[in-house]
Design a protein around this motif. Structure first.
Motif, PDB file in Angstrom:
ATOM      1  N   LEU A 291       0.967  -1.126  -0.035  1.00  0.00           N
ATOM      2  CA  LEU A 291      -0.103   0.011   0.037  1.00  0.00           C
ATOM      3  C   LEU A 291       0.990   1.231  -0.101  1.00  0.00           C
ATOM      4  CD1 LEU A 291      -2.766  -0.995   2.541  1.00  0.00           C
ATOM      5  CD2 LEU A 291      -3.106  -0.937   0.233  1.00  0.00           C
ATOM      6  N   LYS A 292       2.148   1.092   0.532  1.00  0.00           N
ATOM      7  CA  LYS A 292       3.165   2.207   0.376  1.00  0.00           C
ATOM      8  C   LYS A 292       3.495   2.825  -0.846  1.00  0.00           C
ATOM      9  CE  LYS A 292       4.332   1.469   5.291  1.00  0.00           C
ATOM     10  NZ  LYS A 292       5.764   1.532   6.346  1.00  0.00           N
ATOM     11  N   ALA A 293       3.207   2.140  -1.811  1.00  0.00           N
ATOM     12  CA  ALA A 293       3.654   2.320  -3.022  1.00  0.00           C
ATOM     13  C   ALA A 293       2.747   3.502  -3.791  1.00  0.00           C
ATOM     14  CB  ALA A 293       3.944   1.188  -4.053  1.00  0.00           C
ATOM     15  N   ALA A 294       1.605   3.884  -3.225  1.00  0.00           N
ATOM     16  CA  ALA A 294       0.754   4.762  -3.886  1.00  0.00           C
ATOM     17  C   ALA A 294       0.872   6.102  -3.279  1.00  0.00           C
ATOM     18  CB  ALA A 294      -0.674   4.251  -3.557  1.00  0.00           C
ATOM     19  N   LYS A 295       0.135   7.283  -3.921  1.00  0.00           N
ATOM     20  CA  LYS A 295      -0.040   8.519  -3.462  1.00  0.00           C
ATOM     21  C   LYS A 295      -1.298   8.540  -3.041  1.00  0.00           C
ATOM     22  CE  LYS A 295       0.493  10.072  -7.643  1.00  0.00           C
ATOM     23  NZ  LYS A 295       0.493  11.017  -8.965  1.00  0.00           N
ATOM     24  N   TRP A 296      -1.384   8.996  -1.608  1.00  0.00           N
ATOM     25  CA  TRP A 296      -2.378   8.811  -0.777  1.00  0.00           C
ATOM     26  C   TRP A 296      -2.930  10.075  -0.589  1.00  0.00           C
ATOM     27  CZ3 TRP A 296      -5.325   4.615   1.146  1.00  0.00           C
ATOM     28  CH2 TRP A 296      -4.558   3.272   1.113  1.00  0.00           C
ATOM     29  N   GLY A 297      -4.313  10.090  -0.345  1.00  0.00           N
ATOM     30  CA  GLY A 297      -5.064  11.525  -0.166  1.00  0.00           C
ATOM     31  C   GLY A 297      -5.861  11.236   1.020  1.00  0.00           C
ATOM     32  N   VAL A 298      -6.135  12.221   1.919  1.00  0.00           N
ATOM     33  CA  VAL A 298      -7.068  11.919   3.134  1.00  0.00           C
ATOM     34  C   VAL A 298      -7.671  13.387   3.597  1.00  0.00           C
ATOM     35  CG1 VAL A 298      -6.429   9.785   3.969  1.00  0.00           C
ATOM     36  CG2 VAL A 298      -5.148  11.831   4.535  1.00  0.00           C
ATOM     37  N   ALA A 299      -8.648  13.505   4.029  1.00  0.00           N
ATOM     38  CA  ALA A 299      -9.239  14.896   4.813  1.00  0.00           C
ATOM     39  C   ALA A 299      -8.713  15.079   6.074  1.00  0.00           C
ATOM     40  CB  ALA A 299     -10.745  14.560   4.791  1.00  0.00           C
ATOM     41  N   VAL A 300      -8.361  16.281   6.292  1.00  0.00           N
ATOM     42  CA  VAL A 300      -7.804  16.777   7.394  1.00  0.00           C
ATOM     43  C   VAL A 300      -8.598  16.517   8.590  1.00  0.00           C
ATOM     44  CG1 VAL A 300      -8.414  19.039   7.132  1.00  0.00           C
ATOM     45  CG2 VAL A 300      -6.245  18.796   8.356  1.00  0.00           C
ATOM     46  N   GLY A 301      -8.030  16.205   9.752  1.00  0.00           N
ATOM     47  CA  GLY A 301      -8.911  16.254  11.117  1.00  0.00           C
ATOM     48  C   GLY A 301      -9.968  14.970  11.173  1.00  0.00           C
ATOM     49  N   THR A 302      -9.750  14.004  10.254  1.00  0.00           N
ATOM     50  CA  THR A 302     -10.596  12.857  10.380  1.00  0.00           C
ATOM     51  C   THR A 302      -9.657  11.552  10.795  1.00  0.00           C
ATOM     52  OG1 THR A 302      -9.962  12.123   8.016  1.00  0.00           O
ATOM     53  CG2 THR A 302     -11.868  13.606   8.418  1.00  0.00           C
ATOM     54  N   THR A 303     -10.659  10.551  11.331  1.00  0.00           N
ATOM     55  CA  THR A 303     -10.068   9.338  11.665  1.00  0.00           C
ATOM     56  C   THR A 303      -9.358   8.654  10.505  1.00  0.00           C
ATOM     57  OG1 THR A 303     -12.135   8.410  11.468  1.00  0.00           O
ATOM     58  CG2 THR A 303     -11.500   8.927  13.541  1.00  0.00           C
ATOM     59  N   ASP A 304      -9.818   8.845   9.336  1.00  0.00           N
ATOM     60  CA  ASP A 304      -9.137   8.499   8.130  1.00  0.00           C
ATOM     61  C   ASP A 304      -7.856   8.900   7.919  1.00  0.00           C
ATOM     62  OD1 ASP A 304     -11.516   7.155   7.435  1.00  0.00           O
ATOM     63  OD2 ASP A 304     -12.184   8.697   6.103  1.00  0.00           O
ATOM     64  N   PHE A 305      -7.569  10.143   8.128  1.00  0.00           N
ATOM     65  CA  PHE A 305      -6.086  10.971   8.266  1.00  0.00           C
ATOM     66  C   PHE A 305      -5.290  10.021   9.217  1.00  0.00           C
ATOM     67  CE2 PHE A 305      -2.936  13.438  10.111  1.00  0.00           C
ATOM     68  CZ  PHE A 305      -2.445  14.201   8.746  1.00  0.00           C
ATOM     69  N   ASP A 306      -5.703   9.896  10.476  1.00  0.00           N
ATOM     70  CA  ASP A 306      -4.861   9.107  11.269  1.00  0.00           C
ATOM     71  C   ASP A 306      -4.646   7.690  11.280  1.00  0.00           C
ATOM     72  OD1 ASP A 306      -5.314  11.320  13.102  1.00  0.00           O
ATOM     73  OD2 ASP A 306      -6.948  10.844  14.357  1.00  0.00           O
ATOM     74  N   TYR A 307      -5.470   6.965  10.467  1.00  0.00           N
ATOM     75  CA  TYR A 307      -5.404   5.733  10.132  1.00  0.00           C
ATOM     76  C   TYR A 307      -4.159   5.597   9.025  1.00  0.00           C
ATOM     77  CZ  TYR A 307      -6.718   0.964   8.764  1.00  0.00           C
ATOM     78  OH  TYR A 307      -6.794  -0.408   8.760  1.00  0.00           O
TER      79      TYR A 307
END
Length: 275
Positions: A149-165
């Motif tokens: 999974l680390k081979a990808a360019k990731w994007g997440v919303a700030v301040g969310t549990t998704d970001f923390d995950y």
């Protein structure tokens, strides 16, 4: 004189009881004076609201997991369907500290220690697996491990549990950060990022309707730091124990499990990555 004083004291206490008792008797009923509007259950959610949580962006219809849950809870507490009032509040507005112009908010708000410092949560009503959302041609489409999974360019919303995950569980240190999930999905569509992560029901809707060119490429373990979703109230709102009683009744009757089976459907063919 002392006897007269005692008689007056007893009379005063009796009068106070007559005034206070009717008010106390209203508690834990639809006319509870602690409600934002006595006689109504006032609930906030986002605008727009998305399936499978709310269908057709119309919570008043009671279709979708969270919309149906609110009406089931309202009925358990003694409210009629017409007594439920919906108001629009953004996610950021819901989790912000301060008084609320409603009884509680429901919009997939994860219970976290930081949020619990400025707001009060109900008992958890749902916990979800996480899901990877990626473009079919991305580097993670065939991933079988966290290392892949680390081979990808990731994007997440700030301040969310998704970001923390993404940061703390997957170990992605350079994920792109966006203001909200809509921004994340736009970046995915535009090829700025390869993948994001979301709760499974959110991912199912996203790949169906918001980013149809993407797909769920893997199911991930529950976040050990994510306690699940809770109803969010103003800090120390006194009606929280009453609402929890209603949620407990729905759980014991199997109502919440039935709603999850109806609206939060997972595809058993999606592969799982556990480490």
């Amino acid at each position: 004189m002392a006897q007269k004083h005692n008689v007056l004291t007893i009379a005063l206490l009796a009068l106070m009881a007559m005034v206070v008792t009717p008010v106390l008797a209203q508690e834990k009923t639809p006319n509870d004076p602690r409600l934002f509007t006595p006689g109504k259950l006032t609930v906030s959610t986002s605008e727009p609201s998305y399936p499978p949580w709310v269908l057709d962006n119309n919570p008043e219809a009671g279709e979708g997991f969270e919309a149906a849950l609110v009406y089931a809870l309202a009925a358990e507490l003694g409210f009629s369907k017409d007594d439920v009032v919906w108001v629009d509040v953004t996610f950021d507005g819901a989790i912000a500290p301060g008084p609320k112009a409603y009884d509680f908010s429901i919009q997939q708000i994860s219970v976290t220690p930081d949020r619990a410092k400025v707001a009060t949560f109900s008992d958890v009503y749902y916990q979800s697996d996480k899901a990877v959302i990626a473009l079919p041609a991305s580097a993670v489409a065939g991933a079988k491990s966290f290392a892949d999974l680390k081979a990808a360019k990731w994007g997440v919303a700030v301040g969310t549990t998704d970001f923390d995950y993404v940061t703390n569980v997957l170990g992605i240190a350079d994920a792109a950060v966006f203001d909200d999930q809509a921004g994340v999905f736009q970046a995915l569509q535009g090829g700025q990022i390869d993948a994001t992560v979301a709760a499974l029901p959110t991912a199912l809707y996203a790949t169906c309707c918001q980013v149809p060119e993407a797909k769920i490429t893997a199911i991930l373990p529950k976040d050990p730091k994510d306690e699940g979703l809770g109803l969010l109230f103003a800090y120390e709102n006194p009606i929280v124990p009453w609402i929890n009683e209603g949620l407990a009744a729905l759980k014991s009757k199997g109502t919440i499990d039935e709603l999850a089976k109806k609206y939060l459907i997972a595809d058993p063919s999606i592969p799982e990555i556990t480490q």
